[in-house]
Design an enzyme around this catalytic site. Structure first.
Site, PDB file in Angstrom:
ATOM      1  N   GLU A 169     -28.835  27.390 -41.527  1.00 32.73           N
ATOM      2  CA  GLU A 169     -27.400  27.515 -41.252  1.00 32.73           C
ATOM      3  C   GLU A 169     -26.840  26.170 -40.805  1.00 32.73           C
ATOM      4  O   GLU A 169     -27.574  25.321 -40.296  1.00 32.73           O
ATOM      5  CB  GLU A 169     -27.179  28.515 -40.101  1.00 32.73           C
ATOM      6  CG  GLU A 169     -26.809  29.917 -40.562  1.00 32.73           C
ATOM      7  CD  GLU A 169     -25.383  30.003 -41.082  1.00 32.73           C
ATOM      8  OE1 GLU A 169     -24.810  29.001 -41.522  1.00 32.73           O
ATOM      9  OE2 GLU A 169     -24.841  31.113 -41.051  1.00 32.73           O
ATOM     10  N   ASP A 170     -25.532  26.008 -40.958  1.00 31.78           N
ATOM     11  CA  ASP A 170     -24.894  24.808 -40.408  1.00 31.78           C
ATOM     12  C   ASP A 170     -24.547  25.011 -38.932  1.00 31.78           C
ATOM     13  O   ASP A 170     -24.693  24.096 -38.131  1.00 31.78           O
ATOM     14  CB  ASP A 170     -23.650  24.412 -41.215  1.00 31.78           C
ATOM     15  CG  ASP A 170     -22.647  25.549 -41.354  1.00 31.78           C
ATOM     16  OD1 ASP A 170     -23.004  26.716 -41.075  1.00 31.78           O
ATOM     17  OD2 ASP A 170     -21.495  25.279 -41.730  1.00 31.78           O
ATOM     18  N   ASP A 175     -22.128  30.222 -34.141  1.00 32.24           N
ATOM     19  CA  ASP A 175     -20.930  30.183 -33.300  1.00 32.24           C
ATOM     20  C   ASP A 175     -20.870  31.491 -32.498  1.00 32.24           C
ATOM     21  O   ASP A 175     -21.511  31.615 -31.454  1.00 32.24           O
ATOM     22  CB  ASP A 175     -19.738  30.007 -34.246  1.00 32.24           C
ATOM     23  CG  ASP A 175     -18.428  29.732 -33.556  1.00 32.24           C
ATOM     24  OD1 ASP A 175     -18.337  29.977 -32.352  1.00 32.24           O
ATOM     25  OD2 ASP A 175     -17.468  29.293 -34.209  1.00 32.24           O
ATOM     26  N   GLY A 204     -22.226  34.155 -33.484  1.00 32.02           N
ATOM     27  CA  GLY A 204     -23.495  34.838 -33.768  1.00 32.02           C
ATOM     28  C   GLY A 204     -23.308  36.055 -34.670  1.00 32.02           C
ATOM     29  O   GLY A 204     -24.279  36.698 -35.051  1.00 32.02           O
ATOM     30  N   PHE A 248     -13.799  22.486 -32.576  1.00 23.67           N
ATOM     31  CA  PHE A 248     -13.873  22.835 -34.006  1.00 23.67           C
ATOM     32  C   PHE A 248     -14.302  21.594 -34.778  1.00 23.67           C
ATOM     33  O   PHE A 248     -13.616  20.576 -34.765  1.00 23.67           O
ATOM     34  CB  PHE A 248     -12.533  23.354 -34.503  1.00 23.67           C
ATOM     35  CG  PHE A 248     -12.627  23.917 -35.889  1.00 23.67           C
ATOM     36  CD1 PHE A 248     -13.073  25.216 -36.090  1.00 23.67           C
ATOM     37  CD2 PHE A 248     -12.325  23.140 -36.999  1.00 23.67           C
ATOM     38  CE1 PHE A 248     -13.198  25.736 -37.373  1.00 23.67           C
ATOM     39  CE2 PHE A 248     -12.441  23.655 -38.281  1.00 23.67           C
ATOM     40  CZ  PHE A 248     -12.887  24.959 -38.465  1.00 23.67           C
ATOM     41  N   ARG A 282     -16.058  19.115 -46.086  1.00 25.38           N
ATOM     42  CA  ARG A 282     -17.479  19.461 -46.039  1.00 25.38           C
ATOM     43  C   ARG A 282     -18.363  18.273 -46.397  1.00 25.38           C
ATOM     44  O   ARG A 282     -19.496  18.182 -45.959  1.00 25.38           O
ATOM     45  CB  ARG A 282     -17.805  20.556 -47.062  1.00 25.38           C
ATOM     46  CG  ARG A 282     -17.392  21.933 -46.657  1.00 25.38           C
ATOM     47  CD  ARG A 282     -18.067  22.944 -47.564  1.00 25.38           C
ATOM     48  NE  ARG A 282     -17.337  24.188 -47.658  1.00 25.38           N
ATOM     49  CZ  ARG A 282     -17.478  25.202 -46.808  1.00 25.38           C
ATOM     50  NH1 ARG A 282     -18.316  25.120 -45.819  1.00 25.38           N
ATOM     51  NH2 ARG A 282     -16.763  26.304 -46.952  1.00 25.38           N
TER      52      ARG A 282
HETATM   53  C1  PRP Z   1     -19.576  29.723 -40.923  1.00 28.79           C
HETATM   54  C2  PRP Z   1     -20.934  29.056 -40.774  1.00 28.79           C
HETATM   55  C3  PRP Z   1     -21.831  30.195 -40.402  1.00 28.79           C
HETATM   56  C4  PRP Z   1     -20.916  31.095 -39.607  1.00 28.79           C
HETATM   57  C5  PRP Z   1     -21.184  30.905 -38.144  1.00 28.79           C
HETATM   58  O1  PRP Z   1     -19.484  30.298 -42.192  1.00 28.79           O
HETATM   59  O2  PRP Z   1     -21.335  28.452 -41.975  1.00 28.79           O
HETATM   60  O3  PRP Z   1     -22.324  30.878 -41.529  1.00 28.79           O
HETATM   61  O4  PRP Z   1     -19.578  30.719 -39.930  1.00 28.79           O
HETATM   62  O5  PRP Z   1     -20.265  31.606 -37.359  1.00 28.79           O
HETATM   63  P1  PRP Z   1     -20.633  32.890 -36.496  1.00 28.79           P
HETATM   64  O6  PRP Z   1     -21.861  32.554 -35.694  1.00 28.79           O
HETATM   65  O7  PRP Z   1     -19.403  33.046 -35.662  1.00 28.79           O
HETATM   66  O8  PRP Z   1     -20.838  34.029 -37.435  1.00 28.79           O
HETATM   67  P2  PRP Z   1     -18.120  30.652 -42.929  1.00 28.79           P
HETATM   68  O9  PRP Z   1     -17.913  32.125 -42.853  1.00 28.79           O
HETATM   69  O10 PRP Z   1     -17.019  29.788 -42.417  1.00 28.79           O
HETATM   70  O11 PRP Z   1     -18.457  30.289 -44.442  1.00 28.79           O
HETATM   71  P3  PRP Z   1     -18.851  28.855 -45.054  1.00 28.79           P
HETATM   72  O12 PRP Z   1     -20.295  28.577 -44.686  1.00 28.79           O
HETATM   73  O13 PRP Z   1     -18.667  29.033 -46.517  1.00 28.79           O
HETATM   74  O14 PRP Z   1     -17.931  27.812 -44.456  1.00 28.79           O
END
Ligand code: PRP
Length: 187
Positions: A107-108, A111, A113, A160, A173
């Site tokens: 994962e990147d 946040d 979770g 952010f 990105r």
């Molecule tokens: C982002 C990120 C994680 C997730 C983390 O994805 O890449 O997958 O949110 O947040 P959380 O812990 O609050 O769930 P996003 O839905 O923005 O999609 P993306 O990866 O395509 O940007």
């Protein structure tokens, strides 16, 4: 080219993690992962990137892994603008049966979770030999659901961030650094 550099100067408030720090941490994470999975040489580690944010981190990480690796992807989305909507949609599943396989999710950012608390139990039910999570960033102050991160790049404050896979409305990105945008960019 100069125009793009000018644009970046106007929008980036702060570079939180520069390229050198990213590469150093990638080396450390890969060393740890190489050590932990050294006994699965005869099998393959299934590295699952969560689209789309993980793509840059994943591609730099797997190039450092010294074992047989298979790449796969899942897609889950919960964000609109800067806020998590709380509802996690699985928009793409992995393309294989992971029963008996060693799986590493990449994962990147973790946040709230929400995403991982939905994905991990779903994948556990498929009986992988092991399931671990590697995340470049961790924002614990925002957590709503408990998530165990096996390999963490950086813990960050509640800012952010964009770049190195992370976006703001689809933009930025591809920046090679993790940066904070100036507040006026969110208007
Ligand atoms: C982002 C990120 C994680 C997730 C983390 O994805 O890449 O997958 O949110 O947040 P959380 O812990 O609050 O769930 P996003 O839905 O923005 O999609 P993306 O990866 O395509 O940007």
């Amino acid at each position: 080219m100069q125009q793009w550099q000018e644009h970046l100067k106007q929008i980036i408030g702060e570079v939180l993690i520069d390229e050198a720090a990213l590469h150093k941490r990638l080396d450390e994470l890969a060393e740890q992962i190489n050590h932990d999975y050294q006994d699965i040489q005869a099998e393959r580690l299934v590295v699952v990137g969560i689209l789309r944010g993980s793509v840059l981190f994943m591609s730099d990480l797997v190039r450092r892994l010294q074992m047989p690796v298979e790449l796969d992807f899942m897609s889950a989305s919960s964000y609109g603008g800067t806020e998590s909507t709380g509802t996690v949609r699985i928009t793409k599943d992995i393309g294989q049966d992971i029963r008996g396989k060693h799986v590493l999710l990449v994962e990147d950012i973790i946040d709230t979770g929400n995403t991982m608390s939905r994905l991990i139990p779903m994948l556990q039910k498929r009986n992988p030999a092991s399931l671990k999570l590697c995340s470049l960033l961790n924002k614990p102050s925002r957590r709503l659901c408990e998530v165990n991160i096996d390999y963490q790049g950086f813990e960050i404050e509640d800012k952010f961030v964009v770049g190195y896979g992370l976006d703001y409305n689809g933009n930025y990105r591809h920046l090679p650094v993790v940066a904070v945008l100036k507040p006026e960019c969110y208007a």
